[in-house]
Design an enzyme around this catalytic site. Sequence first.
Site, PDB file in Angstrom:
ATOM      1  N   GLY A  31       0.815  -1.213   0.000  1.00  0.00           N
ATOM      2  CA  GLY A  31       0.000   0.000   0.000  1.00  0.00           C
ATOM      3  C   GLY A  31       0.848   1.260   0.000  1.00  0.00           C
ATOM      4  O   GLY A  31       2.028   1.212  -0.352  1.00  0.00           O
ATOM      5  N   LEU A  33       0.361   3.673  -2.051  1.00  0.00           N
ATOM      6  CA  LEU A  33       0.673   3.493  -3.474  1.00  0.00           C
ATOM      7  C   LEU A  33       1.217   4.767  -4.113  1.00  0.00           C
ATOM      8  O   LEU A  33       0.813   5.879  -3.772  1.00  0.00           O
ATOM      9  CB  LEU A  33      -0.587   3.034  -4.218  1.00  0.00           C
ATOM     10  CG  LEU A  33      -1.170   1.704  -3.731  1.00  0.00           C
ATOM     11  CD1 LEU A  33      -2.407   1.341  -4.552  1.00  0.00           C
ATOM     12  CD2 LEU A  33      -0.136   0.574  -3.783  1.00  0.00           C
ATOM     13  N   GLY A  36       5.302   4.153  -8.911  1.00  0.00           N
ATOM     14  CA  GLY A  36       6.045   2.897  -9.111  1.00  0.00           C
ATOM     15  C   GLY A  36       5.093   1.708  -9.058  1.00  0.00           C
ATOM     16  O   GLY A  36       5.133   0.809  -9.925  1.00  0.00           O
ATOM     17  N   HIS A  37       4.232   1.698  -8.050  1.00  0.00           N
ATOM     18  CA  HIS A  37       3.225   0.634  -7.971  1.00  0.00           C
ATOM     19  C   HIS A  37       2.323   0.660  -9.208  1.00  0.00           C
ATOM     20  O   HIS A  37       2.021  -0.386  -9.793  1.00  0.00           O
ATOM     21  CB  HIS A  37       2.338   0.818  -6.730  1.00  0.00           C
ATOM     22  CG  HIS A  37       3.060   0.730  -5.420  1.00  0.00           C
ATOM     23  ND1 HIS A  37       3.200   1.798  -4.571  1.00  0.00           N
ATOM     24  CD2 HIS A  37       3.670  -0.312  -4.797  1.00  0.00           C
ATOM     25  CE1 HIS A  37       3.858   1.424  -3.476  1.00  0.00           C
ATOM     26  NE2 HIS A  37       4.158   0.146  -3.595  1.00  0.00           N
ATOM     27  N   GLY A 147       8.867  -4.927  -8.775  1.00  0.00           N
ATOM     28  CA  GLY A 147       9.718  -3.852  -9.250  1.00  0.00           C
ATOM     29  C   GLY A 147      11.197  -4.201  -9.116  1.00  0.00           C
ATOM     30  O   GLY A 147      11.604  -4.781  -8.105  1.00  0.00           O
ATOM     31  N   LYS A 149      13.231  -2.128  -8.419  1.00  0.00           N
ATOM     32  CA  LYS A 149      13.646  -1.316  -7.264  1.00  0.00           C
ATOM     33  C   LYS A 149      14.097  -2.201  -6.112  1.00  0.00           C
ATOM     34  O   LYS A 149      15.076  -1.911  -5.440  1.00  0.00           O
ATOM     35  CB  LYS A 149      12.459  -0.447  -6.858  1.00  0.00           C
ATOM     36  CG  LYS A 149      12.453   0.054  -5.465  1.00  0.00           C
ATOM     37  CD  LYS A 149      13.050   1.422  -5.381  1.00  0.00           C
ATOM     38  CE  LYS A 149      13.159   1.899  -3.950  1.00  0.00           C
ATOM     39  NZ  LYS A 149      12.132   1.393  -3.055  1.00  0.00           N
ATOM     40  N   SER A 186       7.512   4.208  -0.879  1.00  0.00           N
ATOM     41  CA  SER A 186       6.537   4.628   0.140  1.00  0.00           C
ATOM     42  C   SER A 186       7.266   5.302   1.297  1.00  0.00           C
ATOM     43  O   SER A 186       6.701   6.152   1.985  1.00  0.00           O
ATOM     44  CB  SER A 186       5.756   3.418   0.657  1.00  0.00           C
ATOM     45  OG  SER A 186       5.138   2.751  -0.427  1.00  0.00           O
TER      46      SER A 186
HETATM   47  P1  AMP Z   1       6.089  -2.236  -1.620  1.00  0.00           P
HETATM   48  O1  AMP Z   1       4.695  -1.723  -1.497  1.00  0.00           O
HETATM   49  O2  AMP Z   1       7.140  -1.225  -1.243  1.00  0.00           O
HETATM   50  O3  AMP Z   1       6.275  -3.576  -0.970  1.00  0.00           O
HETATM   51  O4  AMP Z   1       6.332  -2.471  -3.162  1.00  0.00           O
HETATM   52  C1  AMP Z   1       5.454  -3.277  -3.909  1.00  0.00           C
HETATM   53  C2  AMP Z   1       6.054  -3.516  -5.256  1.00  0.00           C
HETATM   54  O5  AMP Z   1       6.260  -2.265  -5.924  1.00  0.00           O
HETATM   55  C3  AMP Z   1       7.437  -4.195  -5.192  1.00  0.00           C
HETATM   56  O6  AMP Z   1       7.515  -5.176  -6.210  1.00  0.00           O
HETATM   57  C4  AMP Z   1       8.372  -3.055  -5.436  1.00  0.00           C
HETATM   58  O7  AMP Z   1       9.593  -3.460  -6.020  1.00  0.00           O
HETATM   59  C5  AMP Z   1       7.574  -2.218  -6.416  1.00  0.00           C
HETATM   60  N1  AMP Z   1       8.083  -0.854  -6.408  1.00  0.00           N
HETATM   61  C6  AMP Z   1       8.306  -0.059  -5.333  1.00  0.00           C
HETATM   62  N2  AMP Z   1       8.861   1.113  -5.710  1.00  0.00           N
HETATM   63  C7  AMP Z   1       8.999   1.067  -7.056  1.00  0.00           C
HETATM   64  C8  AMP Z   1       9.510   1.963  -8.039  1.00  0.00           C
HETATM   65  N3  AMP Z   1      10.014   3.166  -7.706  1.00  0.00           N
HETATM   66  N4  AMP Z   1       9.499   1.563  -9.332  1.00  0.00           N
HETATM   67  C9  AMP Z   1       9.002   0.343  -9.681  1.00  0.00           C
HETATM   68  N5  AMP Z   1       8.504  -0.548  -8.802  1.00  0.00           N
HETATM   69  C10 AMP Z   1       8.497  -0.195  -7.508  1.00  0.00           C
END
Ligand code: AMP
Length: 280
Positions: A31, A33, A36-37, A147, A149, A186
Amino acid sequence: MEILRTVTELRQWSRDSRAKGHLIGLVPTMGALHAGHASLFRAAAASCGAVAVSIFVNPTQFGPNEDYARYPRTFDADCAPAAKEGANVIFAPAVEELYPAGASTFVDVEGLSDRLDGASRPGHFRGVATVVSKLFIAAEPDRAFFGQKDAAQVAVLRRMVGDLRMAVEIVVCPIVREADGLALSSRNMYLSASERARALTLSRAVRQAEALAAAGERRASALISAALQTFAAEPAIRVDYIELVNWATLEPVETAAPGTLFAVAAWVGATRLIDNAILP
Ligand code: AMP
């Protein structure tokens, strides 16, 4: 767009969608969001007829002194953008739904889980592999979108899927950045204005490594010391790691080859940020 709260509902949605002839895409998130998400949601919607986005702040991937309690939870604000960018359902379970009382089953990807972020965050990748396994078992996706990332996470999950012969394809999407280069996260919400400015050191170090590699510098020692110099210009930032590794094994390499992962993690005040590039 429907909000599903139980594993049974998610599995039923997945099976109904497959019966209608759709490929099932899953995008796991915690979440809060951001764009990137959203790029993952769009990638999922472009290749799968049925897309589930999970929103779950997974307690087992946080260490005891980490930010689980204060991690941003913005569920109400997350739903509309998720739907707009391609989510057909949101899976937002309570903690007890994924971790029933007494749950004692975990997925440990040995070796890889102790590298990069796993070295400074013991237990982190065990928590990630466990929750992603639970999501895969519940959603039965054909494709799951992550991602770049979180590049070490990708390596851990690829190994897990290979080792367990899971019938899911891992799709990796490029890092989405702010106009000035900062990788969206986030956790950027935690940064003060001055920390936000300093945080650019990470993307600067990554761009520098890419440029040096493109110009023919292959020695890990040279690429890492150039990055260390860049960080030295910002003494308020504490480097956690700067590494050049094989992206599949996360083992350090001495010489960069195409596909080598250059990864950095650093503390900007109380906020730990990561960034990386796959070298040319
Ligand atoms: P998180 O909510 O931080 O667990 O991220 C969920 C998904 O979004 C993971 O697969 C992350 O790698 C991807 N993600 C987070 N930040 C980015 C970004 N800046 N660019 C691309 N994907 C991202």
